[in-house]
Design an enzyme around this catalytic site. Structure first.
Site, PDB file in Angstrom:
ATOM      1  N   TYR A 153       0.947  -1.200   0.007  1.00  0.00           N
ATOM      2  CA  TYR A 153      -0.021   0.011  -0.038  1.00  0.00           C
ATOM      3  C   TYR A 153       0.747   1.250  -0.029  1.00  0.00           C
ATOM      4  O   TYR A 153       2.032   1.213   0.671  1.00  0.00           O
ATOM      5  CB  TYR A 153      -0.898   0.060   1.269  1.00  0.00           C
ATOM      6  CG  TYR A 153      -1.684   1.286   1.421  1.00  0.00           C
ATOM      7  CD1 TYR A 153      -2.739   1.393   0.426  1.00  0.00           C
ATOM      8  CD2 TYR A 153      -1.473   2.312   2.389  1.00  0.00           C
ATOM      9  CE1 TYR A 153      -3.738   2.639   0.573  1.00  0.00           C
ATOM     10  CE2 TYR A 153      -2.260   3.279   2.350  1.00  0.00           C
ATOM     11  CZ  TYR A 153      -3.472   3.467   1.665  1.00  0.00           C
ATOM     12  OH  TYR A 153      -4.212   4.613   1.579  1.00  0.00           O
ATOM     13  N   ASP A 248       9.551   2.494  -1.035  1.00  0.00           N
ATOM     14  CA  ASP A 248       8.438   3.484  -0.236  1.00  0.00           C
ATOM     15  C   ASP A 248       8.822   3.085   1.439  1.00  0.00           C
ATOM     16  O   ASP A 248       8.448   1.799   1.773  1.00  0.00           O
ATOM     17  CB  ASP A 248       7.047   2.902  -0.609  1.00  0.00           C
ATOM     18  CG  ASP A 248       5.878   3.733   0.166  1.00  0.00           C
ATOM     19  OD1 ASP A 248       6.455   4.616   1.129  1.00  0.00           O
ATOM     20  OD2 ASP A 248       4.977   3.435   0.112  1.00  0.00           O
ATOM     21  N   LYS A 276       5.430   9.113   8.104  1.00  0.00           N
ATOM     22  CA  LYS A 276       5.354   8.762   9.513  1.00  0.00           C
ATOM     23  C   LYS A 276       6.324   9.255  10.466  1.00  0.00           C
ATOM     24  O   LYS A 276       6.236  10.403  11.088  1.00  0.00           O
ATOM     25  CB  LYS A 276       5.296   7.190   9.503  1.00  0.00           C
ATOM     26  CG  LYS A 276       3.988   6.678   8.508  1.00  0.00           C
ATOM     27  CD  LYS A 276       3.610   5.333   8.920  1.00  0.00           C
ATOM     28  CE  LYS A 276       2.588   4.795   7.792  1.00  0.00           C
ATOM     29  NZ  LYS A 276       1.240   4.827   8.230  1.00  0.00           N
TER      30      LYS A 276
HETATM   31  N1  PMP Z   1       3.294   4.294   1.965  1.00  0.00           N
HETATM   32  C1  PMP Z   1       3.224   3.266   2.852  1.00  0.00           C
HETATM   33  C2  PMP Z   1       4.273   2.249   2.860  1.00  0.00           C
HETATM   34  C3  PMP Z   1       2.107   3.522   3.992  1.00  0.00           C
HETATM   35  O1  PMP Z   1       2.333   2.585   5.024  1.00  0.00           O
HETATM   36  C4  PMP Z   1       1.367   4.464   4.036  1.00  0.00           C
HETATM   37  C5  PMP Z   1       0.337   4.611   4.863  1.00  0.00           C
HETATM   38  N2  PMP Z   1      -0.055   3.794   6.010  1.00  0.00           N
HETATM   39  C6  PMP Z   1       1.306   5.310   2.806  1.00  0.00           C
HETATM   40  C7  PMP Z   1       2.429   5.120   1.916  1.00  0.00           C
HETATM   41  C8  PMP Z   1       0.443   6.475   2.689  1.00  0.00           C
HETATM   42  O2  PMP Z   1       0.899   7.460   3.877  1.00  0.00           O
HETATM   43  P1  PMP Z   1      -0.343   8.464   4.034  1.00  0.00           P
HETATM   44  O3  PMP Z   1      -1.603   7.610   4.891  1.00  0.00           O
HETATM   45  O4  PMP Z   1       0.456   9.366   5.159  1.00  0.00           O
HETATM   46  O5  PMP Z   1      -0.818   9.109   3.126  1.00  0.00           O
END
Ligand code: PMP
Length: 436
Positions: A153, A248, A276
Protein backbone atom coordinates in the site's frame (compact mmCIF):
# COMPACT_ATOMS: atom_id res chain seq x y z
CA UNK A 1 -2.82 -1.68 33.72
CA UNK A 2 -4.20 -4.54 31.75
CA UNK A 3 -7.39 -6.06 33.08
CA UNK A 4 -7.64 -9.71 33.86
CA UNK A 5 -10.39 -11.96 32.64
CA UNK A 6 -13.14 -12.60 33.58
CA UNK A 7 -13.78 -9.00 34.68
CA UNK A 8 -16.69 -7.10 33.20
CA UNK A 9 -15.96 -5.57 29.78
CA UNK A 10 -14.94 -1.91 30.03
CA UNK A 11 -17.70 0.66 29.66
CA UNK A 12 -17.43 2.70 26.44
CA UNK A 13 -20.69 4.68 26.49
CA UNK A 14 -19.11 7.98 25.42
CA UNK A 15 -17.28 6.34 22.50
CA UNK A 16 -20.57 4.79 21.39
CA UNK A 17 -22.36 8.12 21.57
CA UNK A 18 -19.56 9.86 19.65
CA UNK A 19 -19.48 7.33 16.83
CA UNK A 20 -23.26 7.65 16.44
CA UNK A 21 -22.86 11.41 16.02
CA UNK A 22 -19.77 11.06 13.84
CA UNK A 23 -21.55 8.70 11.45
CA UNK A 24 -24.09 11.42 10.73
CA UNK A 25 -21.34 13.95 9.98
CA UNK A 26 -18.37 12.06 8.53
CA UNK A 27 -18.40 9.13 6.04
CA UNK A 28 -18.35 6.02 8.23
CA UNK A 29 -17.71 8.30 11.21
CA UNK A 30 -13.97 8.33 10.54
CA UNK A 31 -11.41 10.24 8.54
CA UNK A 32 -9.48 7.15 7.42
CA UNK A 33 -11.29 3.86 6.75
CA UNK A 34 -9.42 1.31 8.89
CA UNK A 35 -10.20 3.32 12.03
CA UNK A 36 -13.85 2.31 11.71
CA UNK A 37 -13.15 -1.27 12.92
CA UNK A 38 -14.88 -2.67 9.78
CA UNK A 39 -12.46 -5.60 9.71
CA UNK A 40 -12.96 -6.59 13.33
CA UNK A 41 -16.53 -5.46 13.98
CA UNK A 42 -17.81 -3.31 16.81
CA UNK A 43 -17.48 0.41 17.40
CA UNK A 44 -14.21 2.33 17.32
CA UNK A 45 -12.81 3.72 20.54
CA UNK A 46 -12.50 7.51 20.76
CA UNK A 47 -9.23 8.65 22.25
CA UNK A 48 -8.94 11.46 24.76
CA UNK A 49 -5.16 11.48 25.17
CA UNK A 50 -1.95 9.48 25.00
CA UNK A 51 1.13 9.42 27.18
CA UNK A 52 4.21 7.27 26.59
CA UNK A 53 3.06 3.74 25.77
CA UNK A 54 -0.50 4.44 26.98
CA UNK A 55 -3.74 5.54 25.39
CA UNK A 56 -6.72 6.83 27.38
CA UNK A 57 -10.16 6.74 25.82
CA UNK A 58 -12.99 9.23 26.35
CA UNK A 59 -14.57 6.90 28.94
CA UNK A 60 -11.38 6.86 31.02
CA UNK A 61 -10.18 3.38 30.00
CA UNK A 62 -6.43 2.88 29.64
CA UNK A 63 -4.66 0.82 27.00
CA UNK A 64 -1.11 -0.25 26.22
CA UNK A 65 -0.85 0.98 22.65
CA UNK A 66 0.73 -1.01 19.82
CA UNK A 67 -0.98 0.96 17.04
CA UNK A 68 1.32 3.95 17.54
CA UNK A 69 -0.86 6.02 15.20
CA UNK A 70 0.03 3.48 12.46
CA UNK A 71 3.77 3.99 12.82
CA UNK A 72 4.83 7.58 13.43
CA UNK A 73 5.09 7.40 17.23
CA UNK A 74 8.45 5.70 17.63
CA UNK A 75 9.00 7.72 20.82
CA UNK A 76 5.52 7.03 22.19
CA UNK A 77 2.70 9.49 22.81
CA UNK A 78 3.36 13.12 23.68
CA UNK A 79 7.13 12.63 24.00
CA UNK A 80 8.31 15.61 26.02
CA UNK A 81 11.10 16.89 23.71
CA UNK A 82 8.81 16.67 20.67
CA UNK A 83 5.96 18.47 22.42
CA UNK A 84 8.41 21.18 23.51
CA UNK A 85 9.70 21.59 19.94
CA UNK A 86 6.14 21.92 18.61
CA UNK A 87 5.20 24.45 21.31
CA UNK A 88 8.26 26.55 20.61
CA UNK A 89 7.61 26.51 16.85
CA UNK A 90 3.91 27.31 17.34
CA UNK A 91 4.69 30.38 19.40
CA UNK A 92 6.83 31.64 16.54
CA UNK A 93 3.99 31.27 14.01
CA UNK A 94 2.25 28.24 12.55
CA UNK A 95 2.84 28.73 8.82
CA UNK A 96 4.37 31.34 6.54
CA UNK A 97 4.33 29.94 3.02
CA UNK A 98 7.95 31.01 2.93
CA UNK A 99 11.06 28.99 3.74
CA UNK A 100 12.08 28.51 7.38
CA UNK A 101 15.23 27.10 9.03
CA UNK A 102 13.25 24.06 10.25
CA UNK A 103 12.97 22.67 6.71
CA UNK A 104 16.69 22.85 6.11
CA UNK A 105 17.27 21.20 9.47
CA UNK A 106 15.01 18.23 8.72
CA UNK A 107 16.31 17.89 5.13
CA UNK A 108 19.85 17.72 6.54
CA UNK A 109 18.89 15.00 9.02
CA UNK A 110 17.20 12.95 6.29
CA UNK A 111 20.03 13.19 3.76
CA UNK A 112 22.61 12.33 6.45
CA UNK A 113 20.73 9.14 7.31
CA UNK A 114 20.00 8.00 3.72
CA UNK A 115 23.05 7.74 1.43
CA UNK A 116 20.67 7.35 -1.54
CA UNK A 117 19.14 10.79 -0.86
CA UNK A 118 21.08 13.91 -1.82
CA UNK A 119 18.07 16.17 -2.09
CA UNK A 120 14.67 15.80 -0.51
CA UNK A 121 11.33 17.54 -1.01
CA UNK A 122 8.91 17.76 1.94
CA UNK A 123 5.19 17.15 1.45
CA UNK A 124 2.35 16.60 3.92
CA UNK A 125 1.53 12.88 3.70
CA UNK A 126 2.85 9.55 2.48
CA UNK A 127 0.28 9.62 -0.30
CA UNK A 128 1.64 12.90 -1.58
CA UNK A 129 5.16 11.50 -1.43
CA UNK A 130 4.41 8.44 -3.54
CA UNK A 131 2.30 10.27 -6.11
CA UNK A 132 5.05 12.84 -6.54
CA UNK A 133 7.69 10.10 -6.80
CA UNK A 134 5.68 8.43 -9.60
CA UNK A 135 5.43 11.71 -11.49
CA UNK A 136 9.18 12.22 -11.18
CA UNK A 137 9.93 8.66 -12.31
CA UNK A 138 7.69 9.04 -15.35
CA UNK A 139 9.20 12.40 -16.22
CA UNK A 140 12.77 11.16 -15.82
CA UNK A 141 12.29 8.04 -17.93
CA UNK A 142 9.74 9.33 -20.42
CA UNK A 143 7.78 6.13 -19.80
CA UNK A 144 4.22 5.63 -18.54
CA UNK A 145 3.88 2.15 -17.04
CA UNK A 146 4.54 1.47 -13.38
CA UNK A 147 4.93 -1.79 -11.49
CA UNK A 148 3.61 -2.29 -7.98
CA UNK A 149 3.47 -5.38 -5.82
CA UNK A 150 0.31 -7.12 -4.65
CA UNK A 151 -0.54 -6.32 -1.05
CA UNK A 152 1.73 -3.27 -0.85
CA UNK A 153 0.00 0.00 0.00
CA UNK A 154 1.37 3.38 -0.95
CA UNK A 155 -1.49 5.70 -0.03
CA UNK A 156 -4.65 6.48 -1.98
CA UNK A 157 -2.98 7.52 -5.24
CA UNK A 158 -5.19 6.53 -8.22
CA UNK A 159 -2.46 4.54 -9.95
CA UNK A 160 -1.57 2.72 -6.73
CA UNK A 161 -5.03 1.54 -5.69
CA UNK A 162 -4.55 -1.63 -7.69
CA UNK A 163 -4.26 -4.85 -5.65
CA UNK A 164 -3.37 -2.67 -2.69
CA UNK A 165 -3.07 -3.65 0.96
CA UNK A 166 -4.08 -1.92 4.20
CA UNK A 167 -7.65 -0.56 4.21
CA UNK A 168 -8.52 -2.14 0.87
CA UNK A 169 -7.58 -5.54 2.23
CA UNK A 170 -9.43 -4.88 5.47
CA UNK A 171 -12.57 -3.96 3.53
CA UNK A 172 -12.06 -6.68 0.92
CA UNK A 173 -12.13 -4.30 -2.04
CA UNK A 174 -9.71 -5.14 -4.88
CA UNK A 175 -9.63 -1.64 -6.35
CA UNK A 176 -11.49 1.60 -5.94
CA UNK A 177 -14.32 2.86 -8.12
CA UNK A 178 -13.43 6.32 -9.39
CA UNK A 179 -10.02 5.27 -10.63
CA UNK A 180 -10.25 5.59 -14.43
CA UNK A 181 -9.66 2.39 -16.34
CA UNK A 182 -7.02 4.20 -18.39
CA UNK A 183 -5.10 5.01 -15.22
CA UNK A 184 -5.40 1.50 -13.74
CA UNK A 185 -4.17 0.04 -17.04
CA UNK A 186 -0.85 1.83 -16.59
CA UNK A 187 -0.19 -0.18 -13.41
CA UNK A 188 1.23 -3.69 -13.70
CA UNK A 189 1.42 -5.94 -10.66
CA UNK A 190 3.53 -8.83 -9.44
CA UNK A 191 3.49 -10.91 -6.26
CA UNK A 192 5.72 -9.78 -3.40
CA UNK A 193 8.89 -11.87 -3.00
CA UNK A 194 8.62 -13.29 -6.53
CA UNK A 195 11.73 -12.20 -8.44
CA UNK A 196 10.89 -14.49 -11.36
CA UNK A 197 7.55 -12.69 -11.82
CA UNK A 198 9.37 -9.36 -11.94
CA UNK A 199 11.79 -10.76 -14.52
CA UNK A 200 8.87 -11.86 -16.71
CA UNK A 201 7.04 -8.54 -16.37
CA UNK A 202 10.13 -6.55 -17.29
CA UNK A 203 11.05 -8.94 -20.11
CA UNK A 204 7.67 -8.24 -21.68
CA UNK A 205 7.15 -4.52 -20.89
CA UNK A 206 10.63 -3.29 -19.82
CA UNK A 207 11.09 -0.46 -22.34
CA UNK A 208 7.75 1.05 -21.24
CA UNK A 209 8.19 0.73 -17.46
CA UNK A 210 9.06 3.95 -15.64
CA UNK A 211 9.49 2.40 -12.22
CA UNK A 212 8.91 -0.35 -9.74
CA UNK A 213 7.45 0.99 -6.49
CA UNK A 214 7.52 -1.30 -3.46
CA UNK A 215 7.60 -1.45 0.30
CA UNK A 216 11.02 -2.99 1.04
CA UNK A 217 9.48 -4.67 4.08
CA UNK A 218 5.77 -4.94 3.45
CA UNK A 219 3.71 -3.66 6.34
CA UNK A 220 0.31 -3.29 4.75
CA UNK A 221 -0.65 -6.95 4.31
CA UNK A 222 0.68 -7.45 7.80
CA UNK A 223 4.45 -7.52 8.11
CA UNK A 224 6.14 -9.51 5.34
CA UNK A 225 9.93 -9.32 5.16
CA UNK A 226 11.73 -9.57 1.83
CA UNK A 227 13.18 -13.01 1.09
CA UNK A 228 16.99 -13.10 1.00
CA UNK A 229 18.18 -11.57 -2.27
CA UNK A 230 14.75 -10.31 -3.32
CA UNK A 231 15.49 -6.60 -2.89
CA UNK A 232 18.81 -7.06 -4.67
CA UNK A 233 16.97 -8.76 -7.54
CA UNK A 234 14.47 -5.87 -7.73
CA UNK A 235 17.40 -3.45 -7.80
CA UNK A 236 19.21 -5.36 -10.53
CA UNK A 237 16.18 -5.95 -12.78
CA UNK A 238 15.05 -2.31 -12.70
CA UNK A 239 18.56 -1.08 -13.42
CA UNK A 240 18.98 -3.49 -16.33
CA UNK A 241 15.77 -2.22 -17.91
CA UNK A 242 16.47 1.48 -17.36
CA UNK A 243 13.57 1.75 -14.88
CA UNK A 244 13.74 3.47 -11.52
CA UNK A 245 13.37 1.69 -8.21
CA UNK A 246 11.15 3.57 -5.74
CA UNK A 247 11.46 2.18 -2.25
CA UNK A 248 8.49 3.33 -0.23
CA UNK A 249 9.95 3.73 3.24
CA UNK A 250 7.00 5.68 4.63
CA UNK A 251 6.66 2.97 7.27
CA UNK A 252 10.23 1.62 7.49
CA UNK A 253 12.26 4.85 7.21
CA UNK A 254 13.86 5.66 10.59
CA UNK A 255 11.85 2.81 12.11
CA UNK A 256 14.01 -0.17 11.18
CA UNK A 257 17.25 1.83 11.19
CA UNK A 258 18.09 5.51 10.61
CA UNK A 259 18.64 4.67 6.94
CA UNK A 260 15.52 2.49 6.83
CA UNK A 261 15.30 -0.86 5.09
CA UNK A 262 17.97 0.33 2.64
CA UNK A 263 20.49 0.36 5.47
CA UNK A 264 19.23 -2.90 6.95
CA UNK A 265 19.33 -4.86 3.67
CA UNK A 266 22.15 -3.03 1.87
CA UNK A 267 20.16 -1.83 -1.13
CA UNK A 268 19.87 1.62 -2.69
CA UNK A 269 16.75 3.17 -4.18
CA UNK A 270 16.61 5.69 -6.99
CA UNK A 271 13.78 7.48 -5.23
CA UNK A 272 12.88 7.00 -1.58
CA UNK A 273 9.54 8.00 -0.11
CA UNK A 274 9.24 8.81 3.58
CA UNK A 275 6.52 9.76 6.06
CA UNK A 276 5.27 8.70 9.50
CA UNK A 277 8.38 8.85 11.79
CA UNK A 278 9.94 11.84 9.98
CA UNK A 279 6.95 13.95 11.03
CA UNK A 280 7.14 12.99 14.70
CA UNK A 281 3.33 12.64 14.77
CA UNK A 282 2.54 15.66 12.60
CA UNK A 283 1.55 15.43 8.92
CA UNK A 284 4.75 15.02 6.91
CA UNK A 285 5.85 13.06 3.88
CA UNK A 286 8.97 13.39 1.75
CA UNK A 287 10.60 12.06 -1.37
CA UNK A 288 14.23 12.22 -2.26
CA UNK A 289 17.04 10.86 -4.38
CA UNK A 290 20.23 11.83 -6.17
CA UNK A 291 20.65 15.52 -7.02
CA UNK A 292 20.56 14.95 -10.79
CA UNK A 293 17.16 13.31 -10.48
CA UNK A 294 15.71 15.74 -7.92
CA UNK A 295 16.78 18.75 -9.96
CA UNK A 296 13.99 17.90 -12.39
CA UNK A 297 11.51 19.12 -9.77
CA UNK A 298 10.12 22.65 -9.96
CA UNK A 299 11.47 25.27 -9.63
CA UNK A 300 14.85 23.74 -10.57
CA UNK A 301 13.21 21.70 -13.31
CA UNK A 302 9.86 21.32 -15.05
CA UNK A 303 8.24 18.53 -12.96
CA UNK A 304 5.58 20.39 -11.03
CA UNK A 305 4.82 19.64 -7.40
CA UNK A 306 3.87 22.09 -4.65
CA UNK A 307 2.02 22.51 -1.35
CA UNK A 308 0.63 25.40 0.72
CA UNK A 309 1.61 23.71 3.98
CA UNK A 310 4.64 21.74 2.70
CA UNK A 311 7.55 22.09 5.11
CA UNK A 312 5.19 23.39 7.78
CA UNK A 313 7.34 24.71 10.65
CA UNK A 314 5.50 22.80 13.41
CA UNK A 315 5.73 19.56 11.47
CA UNK A 316 9.39 20.11 10.58
CA UNK A 317 10.26 20.91 14.20
CA UNK A 318 8.46 17.79 15.45
CA UNK A 319 10.19 15.64 12.86
CA UNK A 320 13.65 17.04 13.43
CA UNK A 321 13.40 16.64 17.20
CA UNK A 322 12.17 13.06 16.75
CA UNK A 323 15.08 12.18 14.46
CA UNK A 324 17.53 13.68 16.97
CA UNK A 325 16.08 11.54 19.75
CA UNK A 326 16.69 8.42 17.63
CA UNK A 327 20.41 9.07 17.85
CA UNK A 328 20.48 8.06 21.53
CA UNK A 329 23.03 5.26 21.90
CA UNK A 330 21.46 1.81 21.65
CA UNK A 331 18.07 3.16 20.55
CA UNK A 332 17.44 0.60 17.80
CA UNK A 333 19.11 -2.22 19.72
CA UNK A 334 16.63 -1.70 22.56
CA UNK A 335 13.68 -1.71 20.13
CA UNK A 336 15.02 -4.93 18.63
CA UNK A 337 15.33 -6.55 22.08
CA UNK A 338 11.79 -5.53 22.98
CA UNK A 339 10.52 -6.78 19.63
CA UNK A 340 12.21 -10.14 20.23
CA UNK A 341 10.72 -10.38 23.74
CA UNK A 342 7.22 -9.68 22.48
CA UNK A 343 7.58 -12.05 19.54
CA UNK A 344 8.85 -14.90 21.71
CA UNK A 345 6.18 -14.30 24.35
CA UNK A 346 3.32 -14.16 21.84
CA UNK A 347 4.60 -17.26 20.04
CA UNK A 348 4.71 -19.16 23.34
CA UNK A 349 1.23 -17.92 24.27
CA UNK A 350 -0.09 -19.15 20.92
CA UNK A 351 1.58 -22.55 21.36
CA UNK A 352 0.19 -22.89 24.89
CA UNK A 353 -3.29 -22.11 23.57
CA UNK A 354 -2.88 -24.49 20.60
CA UNK A 355 -3.56 -21.59 18.22
CA UNK A 356 -2.21 -21.81 14.68
CA UNK A 357 -0.05 -18.69 14.45
CA UNK A 358 2.85 -17.29 12.47
CA UNK A 359 4.66 -14.20 13.64
CA UNK A 360 6.57 -12.05 11.17
CA UNK A 361 8.77 -9.38 12.66
CA UNK A 362 11.43 -6.94 11.54
CA UNK A 363 12.69 -4.86 14.47
CA UNK A 364 9.83 -2.91 15.99
CA UNK A 365 7.20 -3.94 13.38
CA UNK A 366 5.42 -7.27 13.67
CA UNK A 367 2.25 -9.15 12.83
CA UNK A 368 0.70 -12.16 14.51
CA UNK A 369 -0.98 -14.01 11.65
CA UNK A 370 -3.58 -16.62 12.47
CA UNK A 371 -2.22 -19.33 10.19
CA UNK A 372 0.22 -22.17 10.69
CA UNK A 373 1.88 -21.57 7.31
CA UNK A 374 4.62 -19.06 6.51
CA UNK A 375 3.37 -15.68 5.29
CA UNK A 376 5.55 -14.48 2.41
CA UNK A 377 3.15 -12.66 0.08
CA UNK A 378 -0.45 -11.54 -0.34
CA UNK A 379 -1.77 -15.01 -1.18
CA UNK A 380 -0.35 -16.53 2.00
CA UNK A 381 -1.43 -13.52 4.10
CA UNK A 382 -5.01 -13.80 2.96
CA UNK A 383 -5.14 -17.46 4.03
CA UNK A 384 -5.21 -16.26 7.65
CA UNK A 385 -8.19 -16.75 9.90
CA UNK A 386 -9.35 -13.13 10.01
CA UNK A 387 -12.32 -13.97 12.24
CA UNK A 388 -9.95 -15.35 14.82
CA UNK A 389 -7.91 -12.16 14.59
CA UNK A 390 -11.07 -10.09 15.11
CA UNK A 391 -11.93 -12.06 18.26
CA UNK A 392 -8.35 -11.76 19.51
CA UNK A 393 -8.34 -8.03 18.82
CA UNK A 394 -11.47 -7.44 20.93
CA UNK A 395 -10.33 -9.68 23.77
CA UNK A 396 -7.06 -7.75 23.89
CA UNK A 397 -8.86 -4.40 23.76
CA UNK A 398 -11.10 -5.49 26.62
CA UNK A 399 -7.95 -6.37 28.57
CA UNK A 400 -6.42 -2.95 27.95
CA UNK A 401 -4.19 -3.66 24.94
CA UNK A 402 -4.71 -1.69 21.72
CA UNK A 403 -3.70 -3.61 18.58
CA UNK A 404 -4.32 -2.68 14.94
CA UNK A 405 -7.98 -3.29 14.02
CA UNK A 406 -7.16 -5.58 11.10
CA UNK A 407 -5.16 -8.77 10.56
CA UNK A 408 -3.33 -7.07 7.70
CA UNK A 409 -1.53 -4.36 9.65
CA UNK A 410 1.58 -4.07 11.79
CA UNK A 411 1.98 -3.80 15.57
CA UNK A 412 4.44 -1.00 16.31
CA UNK A 413 6.71 -0.82 19.34
CA UNK A 414 7.98 2.48 20.65
CA UNK A 415 10.81 3.53 22.92
CA UNK A 416 8.15 4.32 25.53
CA UNK A 417 7.16 0.67 25.95
CA UNK A 418 8.53 -0.95 29.09
CA UNK A 419 9.32 -4.54 29.93
CA UNK A 420 6.27 -4.51 32.20
CA UNK A 421 4.12 -3.43 29.24
CA UNK A 422 5.43 -6.37 27.21
CA UNK A 423 4.90 -8.90 29.99
CA UNK A 424 1.37 -7.60 30.65
CA UNK A 425 0.63 -7.84 26.91
CA UNK A 426 1.94 -11.41 26.71
CA UNK A 427 -0.18 -12.40 29.73
CA UNK A 428 -3.25 -10.78 28.19
CA UNK A 429 -2.56 -12.58 24.90
CA UNK A 430 -2.29 -15.90 26.74
CA UNK A 431 -5.76 -15.36 28.21
CA UNK A 432 -7.24 -14.00 24.99
CA UNK A 433 -5.94 -16.91 22.93
CA UNK A 434 -7.06 -19.48 25.47
CA UNK A 435 -10.64 -18.15 25.21
CA UNK A 436 -10.90 -18.99 21.51
N1 PMP B 1 3.25 4.19 1.96
C1 PMP B 1 3.24 3.29 2.96
C2 PMP B 1 4.23 2.19 2.95
C3 PMP B 1 2.30 3.40 3.98
O1 PMP B 1 2.30 2.49 4.97
C4 PMP B 1 1.36 4.46 3.96
C5 PMP B 1 0.31 4.64 5.04
N2 PMP B 1 0.10 3.63 5.89
C6 PMP B 1 1.43 5.37 2.90
C7 PMP B 1 2.39 5.21 1.93
C8 PMP B 1 0.46 6.51 2.82
O2 PMP B 1 0.76 7.46 3.78
P1 PMP B 1 -0.36 8.50 4.25
O3 PMP B 1 -1.40 7.71 4.97
O4 PMP B 1 0.40 9.45 5.14
O5 PMP B 1 -0.87 9.17 3.04
Amino acid sequence: MTRSSPGPPPERARSRELIRRARRLIPGGVNSPVRAFSAVGGDPVFIARGRGSRLFDVDGNEYIDFLGSWGPLILGHAAEPVVAAIQKAAREGTTFGAPTPHEVDLAGLVTEAFPSIEKVRMVSSGTEATLSALRLARAATGRDLIVKLEGCYHGHVDALLVKAGSGLLALGIPASPGVPETVARQTLTAAFNDAAALERLFAEHGPRIACLIMEPVAGNMGVVPPAPGYLQAAREITRRHGSLLILDEVMTGFRLAPGGAQQLYGVRADITTLGKVIGGGLPVGAYGGPADLMQRIAPEGPVYQAGTLSGNPLAMAAGAETLRQLRAPGFYERLERMGATLETGLAQAARDAGAAATINRVGSMMTLFFTASPVTDLASATRCDTRRYAAFFHRMLDRGVSLPPSQFEAFFLSAAHTDDDLQATIRAAGEALAEA
